[in-house]
Design a protein around this motif. Structure first.
Motif, PDB file in Angstrom:
ATOM      1  N   ASN A   1      43.214  29.220  15.915  1.00 26.92           N
ATOM      2  CA  ASN A   1      44.319  29.205  14.954  1.00 26.92           C
ATOM      3  C   ASN A   1      44.034  28.102  13.936  1.00 26.92           C
ATOM      4  O   ASN A   1      44.234  26.924  14.212  1.00 26.92           O
ATOM      5  N   HIS A   2      43.579  28.501  12.745  1.00 27.39           N
ATOM      6  CA  HIS A   2      43.148  27.525  11.738  1.00 27.39           C
ATOM      7  C   HIS A   2      44.260  27.125  10.776  1.00 27.39           C
ATOM      8  O   HIS A   2      44.073  26.214   9.971  1.00 27.39           O
ATOM      9  N   PHE A   3      45.410  27.799  10.842  1.00 24.25           N
ATOM     10  CA  PHE A   3      46.456  27.543   9.852  1.00 24.25           C
ATOM     11  C   PHE A   3      47.788  27.136  10.482  1.00 24.25           C
ATOM     12  O   PHE A   3      48.804  27.078   9.789  1.00 24.25           O
ATOM     13  N   GLY A   4      47.776  26.871  11.770  1.00 25.34           N
ATOM     14  CA  GLY A   4      48.987  26.408  12.440  1.00 25.34           C
ATOM     15  C   GLY A   4      50.127  27.392  12.375  1.00 25.34           C
ATOM     16  O   GLY A   4      51.300  27.002  12.343  1.00 25.34           O
ATOM     17  N   ILE A   5      49.808  28.696  12.379  1.00 26.64           N
ATOM     18  CA  ILE A   5      50.867  29.706  12.314  1.00 26.64           C
ATOM     19  C   ILE A   5      51.533  29.844  13.685  1.00 26.64           C
ATOM     20  O   ILE A   5      50.859  30.073  14.685  1.00 26.64           O
ATOM     21  N   LYS A   6      52.854  29.723  13.696  1.00 21.12           N
ATOM     22  CA  LYS A   6      53.607  29.798  14.951  1.00 21.12           C
ATOM     23  C   LYS A   6      53.893  31.254  15.331  1.00 21.12           C
ATOM     24  O   LYS A   6      53.633  32.174  14.552  1.00 21.12           O
ATOM     25  N   CYS A   7      54.425  31.442  16.501  1.00 17.70           N
ATOM     26  CA  CYS A   7      54.591  32.803  17.043  1.00 17.70           C
ATOM     27  C   CYS A   7      55.478  33.684  16.167  1.00 17.70           C
ATOM     28  O   CYS A   7      54.999  34.657  15.589  1.00 17.70           O
ATOM     29  N   HIS A   8      56.788  33.393  16.048  1.00 21.96           N
ATOM     30  CA  HIS A   8      57.688  34.130  15.158  1.00 21.96           C
ATOM     31  C   HIS A   8      57.450  35.641  15.166  1.00 21.96           C
ATOM     32  O   HIS A   8      56.893  36.210  14.220  1.00 21.96           O
ATOM     33  N   GLY A   9      57.833  36.295  16.240  1.00 24.20           N
ATOM     34  CA  GLY A   9      57.685  37.741  16.337  1.00 24.20           C
ATOM     35  C   GLY A   9      56.305  38.198  16.766  1.00 24.20           C
ATOM     36  O   GLY A   9      56.013  39.393  16.787  1.00 24.20           O
ATOM     37  N   TRP A  10      55.474  37.264  17.116  1.00 24.92           N
ATOM     38  CA  TRP A  10      54.092  37.550  17.526  1.00 24.92           C
ATOM     39  C   TRP A  10      54.078  38.132  18.940  1.00 24.92           C
ATOM     40  O   TRP A  10      54.721  37.609  19.841  1.00 24.92           O
ATOM     41  N   THR A  11      53.371  39.237  19.128  1.00 27.71           N
ATOM     42  CA  THR A  11      53.287  39.864  20.457  1.00 27.71           C
ATOM     43  C   THR A  11      51.912  39.689  21.093  1.00 27.71           C
ATOM     44  O   THR A  11      51.675  40.194  22.188  1.00 27.71           O
ATOM     45  N   GLY A  12      51.038  38.979  20.407  1.00 28.39           N
ATOM     46  CA  GLY A  12      49.691  38.768  20.941  1.00 28.39           C
ATOM     47  C   GLY A  12      49.614  37.554  21.859  1.00 28.39           C
ATOM     48  O   GLY A  12      50.633  37.074  22.378  1.00 28.39           O
TER      49      GLY A  12
END
Length: 265
Positions: free
Chosen positions: A110-121
């Motif tokens: 994760n290079h951009f620090g994107i948080k889960c927020h609806g992430w199913t992976g």
């Protein structure tokens, strides 16, 4: 007559005994021994070996330099697809991932620090604004860059950015902060500083075909997972044969971490 017979018998017995003695042949100590000569390999440098990949010194490169060499091709590829300047993507990646050395980038790609927020992976938990927050986890770095593009293109609050000129990295840096991408007030300044210090705008020019800016620049690339000569030829707008020629490659095989010459002065 008896004396003659006795003499003959004695002579016969003497001859028989002497014939049973072994004959010993002494070796001539003066005969030189034969030595086996083994040819030693020639260790002298072969200056005529045109098949050896030229080695480029990476010992003086910083972590930022290495990050750029690894991911500039992906950033340019994403610019072609999403219209996000490659310079902005690289600068954000450097800043958010700690030049690829941060825990999220190392353990979760994760290079951009994107948080889960609806992430199913896949997920990873990491202390950020709060303790043990949920962040997205990817199998490959490429997926992180793709998700970064989708994150920006799929949210209406970033729509104004796509109306800017494709190489307006200053407008993009300020617009990201204004749209709420980061809370750090100095976020735009940090991005612009990275872009100008490491001339990341060059990669924007490569995508846009501004030859006057890039014709005298040497371009290299560090091979990462998923790279092939064919994929790199497309990303850098060159050919497989040209890459093989520049790197003196006999086959299409390349290895992880290998530093390739993409364009030479």
């Amino acid at each position: 007559m008896k004396k003659i017979i006795v003499f003959l018998l004695v002579s016969f017995l003497a001859f028989s005994c002497s014939s049973k003695k072994k004959v010993v042949t002494k070796k001539d100590k003066r005969t030189p021994k034969t030595e086996q000569v083994v040819a030693k390999p020639d260790t002298s440098p072969n200056t005529n070996n045109t098949n050896e990949t030229p080695k480029i010194d990476t010992s003086n490169l910083s972590a930022v330099d290495i990050y750029i060499l690894k991911y500039n091709a992906i950033a340019m590829d994403e610019m072609r697809k999403s219209k996000i300047p490659a310079s902005i993507t690289l600068a954000q990646g450097i800043l958010e991932s700690g030049s690829g050395k941060g825990r999220l980038s190392v353990e979760a790609n994760n290079h951009f620090g994107i948080k889960c927020h609806g992430w199913t992976g896949k997920k990873i938990y990491h202390d950020d604004d709060a303790s043990q927050e949920c962040f997205r986890k990817y199998d490959h770095a490429n997926s992180s860059f793709e998700d970064h593009s989708e994150f920006l293109t799929g949210r209406s609050r970033y729509a104004k950015l796509f109306k800017l000129r494709p190489n307006d990295y200053k407008g993009w840096a300020k617009g990201l902060r204004a749209a709420g991408y980061a809370t750090d007030r100095r976020y735009p300044e940090k991005l612009i500083s990275l872009i100008e210090r490491y001339r990341l705008y060059t990669y924007d020019d490569m995508v846009l075909g501004n030859k006057s800016t890039i014709e005298n620049i040497e371009i290299n690339h560090i091979v990462i997972k998923g790279d092939t000569l064919y994929s790199l030829s497309k990303k850098y707008n060159t050919t497989v044969d040209e890459l093989k020629r520049l790197n003196r490659l006999e086959s299409n095989d390349i290895s992880l971490g290998q530093l390739l010459v993409i364009k030479s002065n």
